[in-house]
Design a protein around this motif. Structure first.
Motif, PDB file in Angstrom:
ATOM      1  N   VAL A   1       0.828  -1.212   0.000  1.00  0.00           N
ATOM      2  CA  VAL A   1       0.000   0.000   0.000  1.00  0.00           C
ATOM      3  C   VAL A   1       0.865   1.266   0.000  1.00  0.00           C
ATOM      4  O   VAL A   1       0.550   2.236  -0.699  1.00  0.00           O
ATOM      5  CB  VAL A   1      -0.978  -0.024   1.187  1.00  0.00           C
TER       6      VAL A   1
ATOM      7  N   GLY B   1       3.838   1.685  -1.324  1.00  0.00           N
ATOM      8  CA  GLY B   1       4.331   1.855  -2.690  1.00  0.00           C
ATOM      9  C   GLY B   1       3.243   2.351  -3.609  1.00  0.00           C
ATOM     10  O   GLY B   1       3.455   3.244  -4.444  1.00  0.00           O
ATOM     11  N   MET B   2       2.047   1.781  -3.459  1.00  0.00           N
ATOM     12  CA  MET B   2       0.935   2.172  -4.319  1.00  0.00           C
ATOM     13  C   MET B   2       0.551   3.635  -4.103  1.00  0.00           C
ATOM     14  O   MET B   2       0.347   4.380  -5.057  1.00  0.00           O
ATOM     15  CB  MET B   2      -0.266   1.269  -4.032  1.00  0.00           C
TER      16      MET B   2
ATOM     17  N   LEU C   1       2.427   6.031  -3.007  1.00  0.00           N
ATOM     18  CA  LEU C   1       3.479   6.914  -3.505  1.00  0.00           C
ATOM     19  C   LEU C   1       3.525   6.933  -5.030  1.00  0.00           C
ATOM     20  O   LEU C   1       3.735   7.985  -5.638  1.00  0.00           O
ATOM     21  CB  LEU C   1       4.830   6.444  -2.946  1.00  0.00           C
ATOM     22  N   LEU C   2       3.335   5.770  -5.662  1.00  0.00           N
ATOM     23  CA  LEU C   2       3.601   5.667  -7.095  1.00  0.00           C
ATOM     24  C   LEU C   2       2.354   5.668  -7.975  1.00  0.00           C
ATOM     25  O   LEU C   2       2.459   5.830  -9.185  1.00  0.00           O
ATOM     26  CB  LEU C   2       4.428   4.417  -7.385  1.00  0.00           C
ATOM     27  N   VAL C   3       1.173   5.438  -7.393  1.00  0.00           N
ATOM     28  CA  VAL C   3      -0.031   5.442  -8.226  1.00  0.00           C
ATOM     29  C   VAL C   3      -1.065   6.448  -7.710  1.00  0.00           C
ATOM     30  O   VAL C   3      -1.436   7.388  -8.416  1.00  0.00           O
ATOM     31  CB  VAL C   3      -0.676   4.044  -8.310  1.00  0.00           C
TER      32      VAL C   3
END
Lengths: 302, 289
Positions: free
Chosen positions: A30, A32-33, A35-37
């Protein structure tokens, strides 16, 4: 092997511990998601309200990018290209997939080889597939030579603005249709053969049997394939980029390609983000429509 | 949805003439799927002079391996191949591992905010990942990570591919019977223990499905490398295939097609060896979204 249950930590109930564990387990993905999506998705909406090139810093321009979109012939054109591309893929892919699935459903010796052949382009690396076709469609290449042997004029279908888009559509359908075909096939195999037997005894033609028995019974799958193919077509970037780069004369520049050009060739980050926002709203609307309609169709499934 | 398409038992059709007409039709219909691949594999062995000729004429020297030698000798293709292999080898286990852990929690553990977070990951799955490219590029260029593999790997793990893998694993864990967990708990396992010793070993087929999907996406990834990688030695295979050109952009088709064979061959071979798993994995990506 078993692991002994640890004594409960003080101050935390069982559900509290469960809750912490749940968060701990989803956290790596979550974070990573977000931050990146998710973050970038919100940022796109913000950046779309600015003017921003690679070198300077963003300048607030309000809705001006969107006004510019409405008056930008190239954008309007690419929206039209996207519409033709999407509807073309839908029509050709789904009718071909149904036909192929019916063929795969015949109980012939060796039918598995046919299924393998039709499916193999699906696993073929996207760029390799596009490059083979680009090679086959070169002016001096075999397709053009074959067409000329059949008496057609020198027709470089991939390099002619009036045929390039449909050529790309056909190449993309040949690549992807095997997937929809096997999805339809498994739906067709769920249709009880007795129904067809009964229809045949009642004197129904094969078309009537297909129209009145098969199609209603596979309608949930049909709907699913329809929506997924539609949303999938809106996302297509690589094959078009490799085959034509959006040309000739922008005749294959879909919205995604237009966004890419504005963002990463002209470095107009604000304007590119406005294009992205429009696409985002479009995909979101289709996705929500899919989910709400699927809930109503769930009834039929299984 | 399970695709039991491989379970059909072929039976001899008793309708004589129809039989052969149908076979003829099947052969004709399979041509557009099969011929491009055949043409690719044949042309990869031709000289640039013979390449546009008939597929069965190899020209002077006949069938030749020199295209393959030249691809490795004159271009950093070995290095680019290694790049693609190591990016897949690194990103796929991480993608599937994170997805298995997160998917299990989304399926089986109740925690505050679960539904909201899961909805966000569905959003990440549905939205074309190209749409978020601008802010991502700004982020990675601020961090000085342009022309490194870091953005390509991270975006594989956390963007649409990762989100779909999470979804796939969640859907899988939901189908496993709860009694198994209860049995594990009776035997004294805590939640991580249940996950590791009971649920995960039962999930090999689902993990394989997710891994195939992730490998194919990593192997095919074109958009992110296109944005982040420009140095030749950093390129991954899909981009590298476009670099067999003369300085004016004219394509060396013999080299391009030989290199394409090298990119396609492992995937096609894997498909032929594990057809059922491939079809199930890709059909799942079609029907479960």
């Amino acid at each position: 092997m078993t692991v002994g249950a640890r004594p409960a930590r003080r101050g935390l109930t069982r559900s509290g511990r469960e809750g912490r564990l749940g968060w701990l387990m989803v956290l790596p993905y979550v974070l990573g998601m977000l931050l990146l999506v998710t973050g970038p998705l919100i940022a796109v909406l913000g950046i779309s309200l600015t003017q921003w090139s690679l070198l300077d810093s963003p300048r607030w321009v309000g809705a001006r990018n969107y006004l510019r979109l409405a008056n930008d012939p190239a954008f309007v054109r690419s929206a039209g290209v996207t519409a033709v591309f999407t509807l073309g893929i839908l029509a050709v892919n789904i009718s071909a997939a149904l036909a192929l699935a019916s063929l795969m459903n015949t109980r012939l010796r060796g039918i598995g080889i046919f299924r393998t052949l039709v499916f193999s382009p699906v696993v073929m690396p996207v760029v390799a597939w596009a490059l083979v076709w680009k090679f086959l469609l070169q002016p001096q290449g075999p397709v053009n030579a074959g067409l000329q042997n059949l008496g057609m004029a020198d027709s470089n279908v991939l390099f002619n603005p009036s045929t390039a888009l449909w050529t790309v559509i056909v190449i993309e359908v040949i690549k992807a249709v095997g997937l929809n075909a096997v999805i339809f096939l498994s739906a067709l195999q769920g249709v009880p053969p007795e129904l067809h037997e009964a229809a045949r005894l009642d004197g129904a033609t094969p078309w009537q049997a297909f129209r009145r028995i098969t199609l209603p019974l596979i309608s949930p799958t049909f709907f699913l394939v329809f929506i997924i193919t539609l949303i999938g077509a809106l996302k297509v970037f690589t094959p078009i980029f490799v085959l034509t780069g959006g040309g000739p004369a922008d005749s294959t520049t879909t919205l995604i390609l237009y966004m890419f050009k504005q963002g990463f060739q002209f470095f107009e980050f604000g304007y590119a983000s406005a294009v992205a926002a429009v696409l985002f709203v479009l995909v979101l609307a289709l996705t929500l429509a899919q989910w709400s309609l699927r809930k109503r169709l769930v009834f039929y499934e299984d | 949805m399970r695709t039991e398409v491989l379970a059909v038992k072929p039976v001899r059709s008793a309708r004589g003439g129809w039989h052969w007409a149908l076979y003829l039709l099947l052969v004709l219909v399979s041509l557009p799927f099969f011929l491009p691949l055949l043409w690719l594999f044949v042309s990869a062995f031709k000289s640039s002079g013979a390449i546009f000729g008939s597929p069965f004429q190899f020209g002077a020297g006949g069938l030749r391996w020199t295209n393959f030698e030249q691809v490795f000798r004159d271009y950093p293709f070995a290095r680019q191949y290694l790049n693609s292999v190591y990016i897949a080898a690194l990103s796929v286990p991480i993608t599937v591992g994170l997805a298995a852990v997160a998917g299990y929690a989304f399926a089986r553990i109740r925690f505050p905010g679960r539904n909201a977070v899961f909805l966000l990951s569905l959003l990440a799955m549905m939205v074309p990942s190209e749409l978020t490219a601008v802010p991502q590029f700004v982020l990675f260029s601020r961090l000085g990570l342009v022309n490194t593999h870091v953005p390509v790997i991270l975006l594989q793990i956390f963007s649409a591919t990762g989100a779909f893998t999470v979804f796939l694993m969640r859907q899988h864990f939901i189908t496993l019977p709860r009694e198994l967990e209860d049995a594990g708990r009776v035997d004294g396992l805590n939640s991580p223990g249940v996950f590791w010793y009971i649920m995960l070993p039962l999930s090999r087929p689902a993990l394989a499905t997710a891994a195939i999907f992730a490998v194919l996406n990593s192997w095919n990834d074109y958009f992110n490398p296109l944005i982040y990688l420009s140095r030749e030695t950093l390129l991954t295979l899909p981009l590298a295939l476009g670099r067999f050109t003369d300085p004016l952009g004219g394509v060396y088709w013999n080299l391009t097609l030989a290199a394409s064979v090298l990119v396609a061959l492992p995937v096609l071979l894997a498909f032929l060896l594990a057809q059922r798993q491939f079809i199930e994995s890709l059909a799942a990506s079609g029907t479960k979204g």
